[in-house]
Scaffold this active site. Structure first.
Site, PDB file in Angstrom:
ATOM      1  N   SER A  99       0.849  -1.217   0.000  1.00  0.00           N
ATOM      2  CA  SER A  99       0.000   0.000   0.000  1.00  0.00           C
ATOM      3  C   SER A  99       0.869   1.246   0.000  1.00  0.00           C
ATOM      4  O   SER A  99       0.587   2.233   0.680  1.00  0.00           O
ATOM      5  CB  SER A  99      -0.909  -0.009   1.247  1.00  0.00           C
ATOM      6  OG  SER A  99      -1.645  -1.193   1.285  1.00  0.00           O
TER       7      SER A  99
ATOM      8  N   MET B 240       3.378   3.845  -2.671  1.00  0.00           N
ATOM      9  CA  MET B 240       3.066   4.870  -3.672  1.00  0.00           C
ATOM     10  C   MET B 240       2.204   4.296  -4.794  1.00  0.00           C
ATOM     11  O   MET B 240       1.213   4.883  -5.206  1.00  0.00           O
ATOM     12  CB  MET B 240       4.367   5.443  -4.249  1.00  0.00           C
ATOM     13  CG  MET B 240       5.238   6.142  -3.213  1.00  0.00           C
ATOM     14  SD  MET B 240       4.318   7.374  -2.264  1.00  0.00           S
ATOM     15  CE  MET B 240       4.161   8.662  -3.490  1.00  0.00           C
TER      16      MET B 240
ATOM     17  N   ASP C 158      -0.694  -4.183   3.866  1.00  0.00           N
ATOM     18  CA  ASP C 158       0.712  -3.808   3.989  1.00  0.00           C
ATOM     19  C   ASP C 158       1.218  -4.311   5.345  1.00  0.00           C
ATOM     20  O   ASP C 158       0.402  -4.597   6.236  1.00  0.00           O
ATOM     21  CB  ASP C 158       0.854  -2.276   3.884  1.00  0.00           C
ATOM     22  CG  ASP C 158       2.242  -1.862   3.404  1.00  0.00           C
ATOM     23  OD1 ASP C 158       2.350  -1.342   2.289  1.00  0.00           O
ATOM     24  OD2 ASP C 158       3.219  -2.097   4.155  1.00  0.00           O
TER      25      ASP C 158
ATOM     26  N   ARG D 262      17.206  -1.908 -11.103  1.00  0.00           N
ATOM     27  CA  ARG D 262      16.069  -2.761 -10.715  1.00  0.00           C
ATOM     28  C   ARG D 262      16.619  -4.088 -10.153  1.00  0.00           C
ATOM     29  O   ARG D 262      16.081  -4.641  -9.207  1.00  0.00           O
ATOM     30  CB  ARG D 262      15.176  -3.064 -11.920  1.00  0.00           C
ATOM     31  CG  ARG D 262      14.460  -1.852 -12.502  1.00  0.00           C
ATOM     32  CD  ARG D 262      13.603  -2.273 -13.688  1.00  0.00           C
ATOM     33  NE  ARG D 262      12.901  -1.155 -14.318  1.00  0.00           N
ATOM     34  CZ  ARG D 262      13.388  -0.456 -15.335  1.00  0.00           C
ATOM     35  NH1 ARG D 262      14.595  -0.740 -15.815  1.00  0.00           N
ATOM     36  NH2 ARG D 262      12.692   0.530 -15.883  1.00  0.00           N
TER      37      ARG D 262
ATOM     38  N   ASN E 250      13.397  -8.283  -2.396  1.00  0.00           N
ATOM     39  CA  ASN E 250      12.030  -8.480  -2.904  1.00  0.00           C
ATOM     40  C   ASN E 250      11.678  -9.942  -3.165  1.00  0.00           C
ATOM     41  O   ASN E 250      10.502 -10.313  -3.137  1.00  0.00           O
ATOM     42  CB  ASN E 250      11.793  -7.608  -4.133  1.00  0.00           C
ATOM     43  CG  ASN E 250      11.698  -6.132  -3.755  1.00  0.00           C
ATOM     44  OD1 ASN E 250      11.565  -5.789  -2.567  1.00  0.00           O
ATOM     45  ND2 ASN E 250      11.783  -5.244  -4.735  1.00  0.00           N
TER      46      ASN E 250
ATOM     47  N   ASN F  87       9.626  -5.085  -8.532  1.00  0.00           N
ATOM     48  CA  ASN F  87      10.848  -5.270  -9.332  1.00  0.00           C
ATOM     49  C   ASN F  87      11.873  -6.151  -8.620  1.00  0.00           C
ATOM     50  O   ASN F  87      11.860  -6.222  -7.390  1.00  0.00           O
ATOM     51  CB  ASN F  87      11.500  -3.896  -9.580  1.00  0.00           C
ATOM     52  CG  ASN F  87      11.074  -3.291 -10.891  1.00  0.00           C
ATOM     53  OD1 ASN F  87      10.795  -4.006 -11.855  1.00  0.00           O
ATOM     54  ND2 ASN F  87      11.021  -1.988 -10.942  1.00  0.00           N
TER      55      ASN F  87
ATOM     56  N   ARG G 103       5.048   4.736 -22.150  1.00  0.00           N
ATOM     57  CA  ARG G 103       6.131   5.721 -22.245  1.00  0.00           C
ATOM     58  C   ARG G 103       6.516   5.914 -23.721  1.00  0.00           C
ATOM     59  O   ARG G 103       6.624   7.039 -24.204  1.00  0.00           O
ATOM     60  CB  ARG G 103       7.337   5.254 -21.435  1.00  0.00           C
ATOM     61  CG  ARG G 103       7.105   5.334 -19.938  1.00  0.00           C
ATOM     62  CD  ARG G 103       8.184   4.673 -19.094  1.00  0.00           C
ATOM     63  NE  ARG G 103       7.995   5.015 -17.681  1.00  0.00           N
ATOM     64  CZ  ARG G 103       8.488   4.312 -16.663  1.00  0.00           C
ATOM     65  NH1 ARG G 103       9.206   3.204 -16.907  1.00  0.00           N
ATOM     66  NH2 ARG G 103       8.271   4.659 -15.409  1.00  0.00           N
TER      67      ARG G 103
ATOM     68  N   HIS H  48      11.694  -6.243 -18.433  1.00  0.00           N
ATOM     69  CA  HIS H  48      11.523  -4.854 -17.961  1.00  0.00           C
ATOM     70  C   HIS H  48      12.866  -4.367 -17.455  1.00  0.00           C
ATOM     71  O   HIS H  48      13.090  -4.146 -16.272  1.00  0.00           O
ATOM     72  CB  HIS H  48      10.489  -4.823 -16.839  1.00  0.00           C
ATOM     73  CG  HIS H  48      10.192  -3.428 -16.348  1.00  0.00           C
ATOM     74  ND1 HIS H  48       9.854  -2.384 -17.193  1.00  0.00           N
ATOM     75  CD2 HIS H  48      10.182  -2.921 -15.100  1.00  0.00           C
ATOM     76  CE1 HIS H  48       9.663  -1.300 -16.489  1.00  0.00           C
ATOM     77  NE2 HIS H  48       9.845  -1.593 -15.204  1.00  0.00           N
TER      78      HIS H  48
HETATM   79  O1  TXD Z   1       6.851  -1.440 -14.277  1.00  0.00           O
HETATM   80  C1  TXD Z   1       7.103  -1.925 -13.173  1.00  0.00           C
HETATM   81  N1  TXD Z   1       6.817  -3.207 -12.898  1.00  0.00           N
HETATM   82  C2  TXD Z   1       7.766  -1.051 -12.116  1.00  0.00           C
HETATM   83  C3  TXD Z   1       7.694  -1.689 -10.743  1.00  0.00           C
HETATM   84  C4  TXD Z   1       7.302   0.346 -12.131  1.00  0.00           C
HETATM   85  C5  TXD Z   1       7.504   1.124 -11.009  1.00  0.00           C
HETATM   86  C6  TXD Z   1       7.839   0.577  -9.663  1.00  0.00           C
HETATM   87  N2  TXD Z   1       8.230  -0.811  -9.692  1.00  0.00           N
HETATM   88  C7  TXD Z   1       8.330  -1.506  -8.408  1.00  0.00           C
HETATM   89  O2  TXD Z   1       7.092  -1.571  -7.710  1.00  0.00           O
HETATM   90  C8  TXD Z   1       9.269  -0.865  -7.423  1.00  0.00           C
HETATM   91  O3  TXD Z   1      10.624  -1.106  -7.814  1.00  0.00           O
HETATM   92  C9  TXD Z   1       8.884  -1.612  -6.164  1.00  0.00           C
HETATM   93  O4  TXD Z   1       9.502  -2.888  -6.175  1.00  0.00           O
HETATM   94  C10 TXD Z   1       7.367  -1.788  -6.330  1.00  0.00           C
HETATM   95  C11 TXD Z   1       6.553  -0.854  -5.487  1.00  0.00           C
HETATM   96  O5  TXD Z   1       6.892   0.468  -5.755  1.00  0.00           O
HETATM   97  P1  TXD Z   1       6.314   1.637  -4.797  1.00  0.00           P
HETATM   98  O6  TXD Z   1       6.801   2.936  -5.355  1.00  0.00           O
HETATM   99  O7  TXD Z   1       4.853   1.436  -4.557  1.00  0.00           O
HETATM  100  O8  TXD Z   1       7.115   1.328  -3.437  1.00  0.00           O
HETATM  101  P2  TXD Z   1       6.714   1.810  -1.959  1.00  0.00           P
HETATM  102  O9  TXD Z   1       6.011   3.115  -2.000  1.00  0.00           O
HETATM  103  O10 TXD Z   1       7.964   1.638  -1.140  1.00  0.00           O
HETATM  104  O11 TXD Z   1       5.643   0.697  -1.516  1.00  0.00           O
HETATM  105  C12 TXD Z   1       6.029  -0.608  -1.250  1.00  0.00           C
HETATM  106  C13 TXD Z   1       5.204  -1.062  -0.064  1.00  0.00           C
HETATM  107  C14 TXD Z   1       5.519  -0.286   1.229  1.00  0.00           C
HETATM  108  O12 TXD Z   1       4.337   0.312   1.716  1.00  0.00           O
HETATM  109  C15 TXD Z   1       6.068  -1.335   2.185  1.00  0.00           C
HETATM  110  O13 TXD Z   1       5.671  -1.172   3.522  1.00  0.00           O
HETATM  111  C16 TXD Z   1       5.442  -2.601   1.593  1.00  0.00           C
HETATM  112  O14 TXD Z   1       5.505  -2.436   0.183  1.00  0.00           O
HETATM  113  N3  TXD Z   1       6.162  -3.821   1.965  1.00  0.00           N
HETATM  114  C17 TXD Z   1       5.533  -4.976   2.193  1.00  0.00           C
HETATM  115  N4  TXD Z   1       4.221  -5.290   2.128  1.00  0.00           N
HETATM  116  C18 TXD Z   1       3.923  -6.569   2.420  1.00  0.00           C
HETATM  117  N5  TXD Z   1       4.830  -7.518   2.770  1.00  0.00           N
HETATM  118  C19 TXD Z   1       6.146  -7.207   2.849  1.00  0.00           C
HETATM  119  N6  TXD Z   1       7.068  -8.151   3.200  1.00  0.00           N
HETATM  120  C20 TXD Z   1       6.551  -5.888   2.550  1.00  0.00           C
HETATM  121  N7  TXD Z   1       7.760  -5.262   2.505  1.00  0.00           N
HETATM  122  C21 TXD Z   1       7.488  -3.992   2.142  1.00  0.00           C
END
Ligand code: TXD
Length: 319
Positions: A11, A13, A34, A89, A96, A121, A152, A176
């Site tokens: 939950s 960005m 989350d 990435r 991850n 990612n 894009r 990607h």
């Molecule tokens: O095109 C694509 N696939 C990419 C993917 C485009 C943009 C971003 N890309 C990837 O998405 C980025 O490299 C990250 O791996 C994810 C999520 O990106 P976001 O910007 O949403 O990251 P945030 O804001 O850090 O949110 C990640 C959330 C955060 O609230 C953490 O508390 C939670 O993940 N989190 C977890 N949730 C559940 N379980 C676990 N273990 C956990 N660890 C962190």
């Protein structure tokens, strides 16, 4: 008929933006999950409070236990850590992958019938691992990257040609990563293939090559600007398009990281290819004929992906 239930696992960005877009489009009820206490609950309440203004009816709930995703029709996975400037990435893999193990177990237990869209990612390796950890049928687990990369590419082309983004269609395949494969030959303006537009003098090959390069580095460009994280509006919009095609059985043809079992000569691999998404999940893998150059680029991109899955196997040999 009950509303769809969409679980957002992560939950942050992208997760919060997904919840907002899903509400605005009235695609169904939303559960934000989350491990961060308060984040999912706060975002759910805030977006719910926007619903009287926007006029959408949806239940939004924030949870910190997987039981909250029980019976979800769709799970969109962003759990994990995003990039910071200077990180690739691939640098996110170790952390991850462990997150995907937890997410896979949660989905297996509470939402085994869901259509799962992975965003975390390094995408192609994470969706491959998530499918194995969750044990769901490969056609029900897909990765979001190609829709974003193609968006894009389409934006940059629309700006170059001075035309509406609605009339630019583009295809970006492969992994990607920086060696993704934007396909000039299969991208068009109102059906006119890009190579014809070069012949018609609308642009030059050099300009197209520069746009391909900017597309490849599109994620890094935003990470460099934001400094605190990576893109989230366009990634969220892209995943919602995939979820909507599943929930409404729209049969959209979209570039997604899909499980290949022989197509493109690949087995047990997730990589970006055109697929048809309908109520059955990934209903068809579209095998297009590459020319020599495209084949070489695709193979290079697949090589990069298998390097990542090999790295996953070193960490979790049971995969
Ligand atoms: O095109 C694509 N696939 C990419 C993917 C485009 C943009 C971003 N890309 C990837 O998405 C980025 O490299 C990250 O791996 C994810 C999520 O990106 P976001 O910007 O949403 O990251 P945030 O804001 O850090 O949110 C990640 C959330 C955060 O609230 C953490 O508390 C939670 O993940 N989190 C977890 N949730 C559940 N379980 C676990 N273990 C956990 N660890 C962190």
């Amino acid at each position: 008929m009950a509303r769809n239930k969409i679980a957002l696992i992560g939950s942050g960005m992208i997760g919060g933006t997904l919840a907002h877009l899903i509400g605005l489009k009235e695609l169904g009820d939303v559960v934000l999950f989350d491990i961060a206490e308060g984040t999912p609950q706060g975002k759910a309440l805030d977006i719910a409070q926007s619903s009287p203004v926007e006029g959408f009816d949806a239940k939004l709930k924030g949870v910190n236990e997987y039981a909250g995703i029980e019976g979800a029709d769709v799970c969109i996975v962003t759990a994990g850590v995003p990039r910071k400037p200077g990180m690739s990435r691939d640098d996110l893999l170790g952390i991850n992958l462990r997150v995907m193990e937890q997410v896979g177990a949660g989905i297996k237990k509470y939402a085994p019938n869901a259509f799962v869209i992975c965003i975390t990612n390094p995408l192609d390796a994470m969706v491959w691992a998530l499918q194995k950890f969750s044990g769901l049928a490969p056609e029900k687990v897909v990765g979001m990257a190609g829709v974003l990369d193609s968006a894009r590419f389409r934006l940059f082309l629309a700006e170059e040609f001075g035309v509406s983004v609605e009339d630019v269609s583009a295809m970006t395949l492969g992994g990607h990563g920086d060696d993704m494969v934007p396909l000039i030959r299969y991208s068009t303006v109102a059906g006119i293939p890009l190579p014809d537009l070069v012949k018609m003098g609308w642009t030059t090959q050099e300009k197209l090559d520069a746009i391909v390069e900017r597309t490849r580095k599109g994620g890094g460009e935003i990470v460099g600007l934001l400094k605190t994280g990576s893109a989230y509006y366009a990634p969220a919009a892209s995943a919602v398009a995939m979820a909507e095609s599943y929930l409404k059985d729209k049969k959209r043809v979209l570039p997604c990281a899909a499980h290949l079992s022989g197509q493109y000569g690949l087995n047990d691999t997730y990589v970006g290819v055109p697929v048809v998404i309908g109520a059955g999940g990934v209903e068809k893998i579209v095998e297009i004929a590459f020319n020599k150059d495209e084949q070489a680029m695709f193979e290079k991109s697949v090589q990069a992906v298998s390097g990542l899955t090999d790295a996953c196997l070193k960490i979790v040999p049971a995969l």
